[in-house]
Design a protein around this motif. Sequence first.
Motif, PDB file in Angstrom:
ATOM      1  N   HIS A  55       0.605  -1.578   0.347  1.00  0.00           N
ATOM      2  CA  HIS A  55      -0.195  -0.163   0.390  1.00  0.00           C
ATOM      3  C   HIS A  55       0.875   1.219   0.568  1.00  0.00           C
ATOM      4  O   HIS A  55       0.336   1.927   0.192  1.00  0.00           O
ATOM      5  N   PHE A  60      -0.103   4.074   6.212  1.00  0.00           N
ATOM      6  CA  PHE A  60      -1.792   4.321   5.562  1.00  0.00           C
ATOM      7  C   PHE A  60      -2.184   2.364   6.289  1.00  0.00           C
ATOM      8  O   PHE A  60      -3.326   2.108   6.739  1.00  0.00           O
ATOM      9  N   TRP A 233      -2.605  10.486   8.066  1.00  0.00           N
ATOM     10  CA  TRP A 233      -2.462  10.177   6.558  1.00  0.00           C
ATOM     11  C   TRP A 233      -3.042  11.422   5.400  1.00  0.00           C
ATOM     12  O   TRP A 233      -2.249  11.796   4.283  1.00  0.00           O
ATOM     13  N   GLU A 237      -0.688  12.293   2.516  1.00  0.00           N
ATOM     14  CA  GLU A 237      -1.288  12.959   0.950  1.00  0.00           C
ATOM     15  C   GLU A 237      -0.486  13.855   0.288  1.00  0.00           C
ATOM     16  O   GLU A 237      -0.648  14.186  -0.987  1.00  0.00           O
ATOM     17  N   GLY A 240       2.792  14.522  -1.087  1.00  0.00           N
ATOM     18  CA  GLY A 240       2.855  13.500  -2.250  1.00  0.00           C
ATOM     19  C   GLY A 240       2.963  12.023  -1.901  1.00  0.00           C
ATOM     20  O   GLY A 240       3.368  11.155  -2.508  1.00  0.00           O
ATOM     21  N   HIS A 242       0.947   8.681  -1.515  1.00  0.00           N
ATOM     22  CA  HIS A 242      -0.195   8.090  -1.665  1.00  0.00           C
ATOM     23  C   HIS A 242      -0.663   6.662  -1.368  1.00  0.00           C
ATOM     24  O   HIS A 242       0.228   5.838  -2.219  1.00  0.00           O
ATOM     25  N   PHE A 243      -1.816   6.318  -1.209  1.00  0.00           N
ATOM     26  CA  PHE A 243      -1.705   5.493  -0.716  1.00  0.00           C
ATOM     27  C   PHE A 243      -2.451   4.196  -2.255  1.00  0.00           C
ATOM     28  O   PHE A 243      -3.116   4.702  -3.325  1.00  0.00           O
ATOM     29  N   ALA A 244      -1.544   3.557  -2.186  1.00  0.00           N
ATOM     30  CA  ALA A 244      -1.746   2.088  -3.586  1.00  0.00           C
ATOM     31  C   ALA A 244      -2.631   0.396  -3.387  1.00  0.00           C
ATOM     32  O   ALA A 244      -2.854   0.560  -2.508  1.00  0.00           O
TER      33      ALA A 244
END
Length: 387
Positions: A55, A60, A233, A237, A240, A242-244
């Motif tokens: 992730h 995250f 979180w 974001e 830069g 980001h949640f994958a």
Amino acid sequence: FWLKWQRLWALPCAGGRHGMNEDRKETVCLPLFAHLQGWTSTAWLVANAELTHRHGSPIFTAAVSHYIAFAVLFAVAFATNSWRENGWSELRRGFWEVPHKAAFLGGIGWTSTLIMVFAAPVLGVGLVQVLVISGELMTAAVIDVVRKPSKRAMVFIAVSMVILGVVLNVYDELKKHTVPPGRMWHTAVLAFGCGMCLVLNGLTNSYTRKYIGSANAGTCSAFVASIGNAIIWVAAEANGVHFAHDGRPSTYGLWIVIGLSATWNVVVTTVVPDRIGFALTFCLIVAGKMSGGMLADSVGILGTKRPLTLRRGTGVFCVFIGALLLKVLPGLQSGPRKYRKMIGPDGVELQYPPPTVVGNTMEASAETAADGEPEPEMLASKHEHVV
């Protein structure tokens, strides 16, 4: 609700056709459940560390883990308050009776567990568990010395054992593996600080549970921790990170492991300490965490094998001895074991120290010293509680 859970737990401990063997339950099953909670804590950490690669960041995975813990705790608290007569009104009254409302913010210390998720791939699961536990023990030792200066000699011996254990484990990691020393020490200090933050969470939980009960206190703590993780979180974001998304079936399986681990942790920490004592529960969980961490490292579950060496094993043993000296031995020296089973004149099972009435249920009192001794005012009021 809780009676059904306890009956379910008692099935492996049943004493034949004629019912439950209570002695076996309290001497075998409940301590075993506490020890297994340490193993599930290791499973939680391993699953989070693996999901970090999928992730994109431990921010995250730790956040979602806390959201799951909050959901489980909220469900338990909701069921408990609904089951009790006047449960919700007692909760509101207890909340307003808390003298220091800032105690509800102590759950922010729980947010620090994202450091464990970050440190596990770097230091190994076993060393992270040792460092976090050592941070908890050292902070508790400082509190003990401040509250009871007469116990300085015992605390000094226990702290020395913990420090020796940490040094042996860190030295073994430096000698055996390729982690740069700078990154090694930086990550180790963060893991140790995580343990200190968890003590803050534990202290505030013990304080608020006197007024609103265990389930509600845990829910408040998880809610505050979840807010802290949500803020981190959003900040990630914005910078830069980001949640994958990962839709593999194994990813969902790992999240199920985390959910089950969180549920088991809630059940054990809510039920077991009131039956066998907080000090013994803590030490059994510590033993489970460190033994589970060493096993995970030995098989290389996170990619790097860290075989059990004499130095590493001795270090873990020293930390465990330090935990026993700080948590269990003072209680044995002071006389009756905390929450020892007692039978009153009417044949009703009592607790020692006596419980505090919260709503229409009896919650174990948190008004005890860190070494397991009951506070004088609790002893003075014992007969009133019995009546």
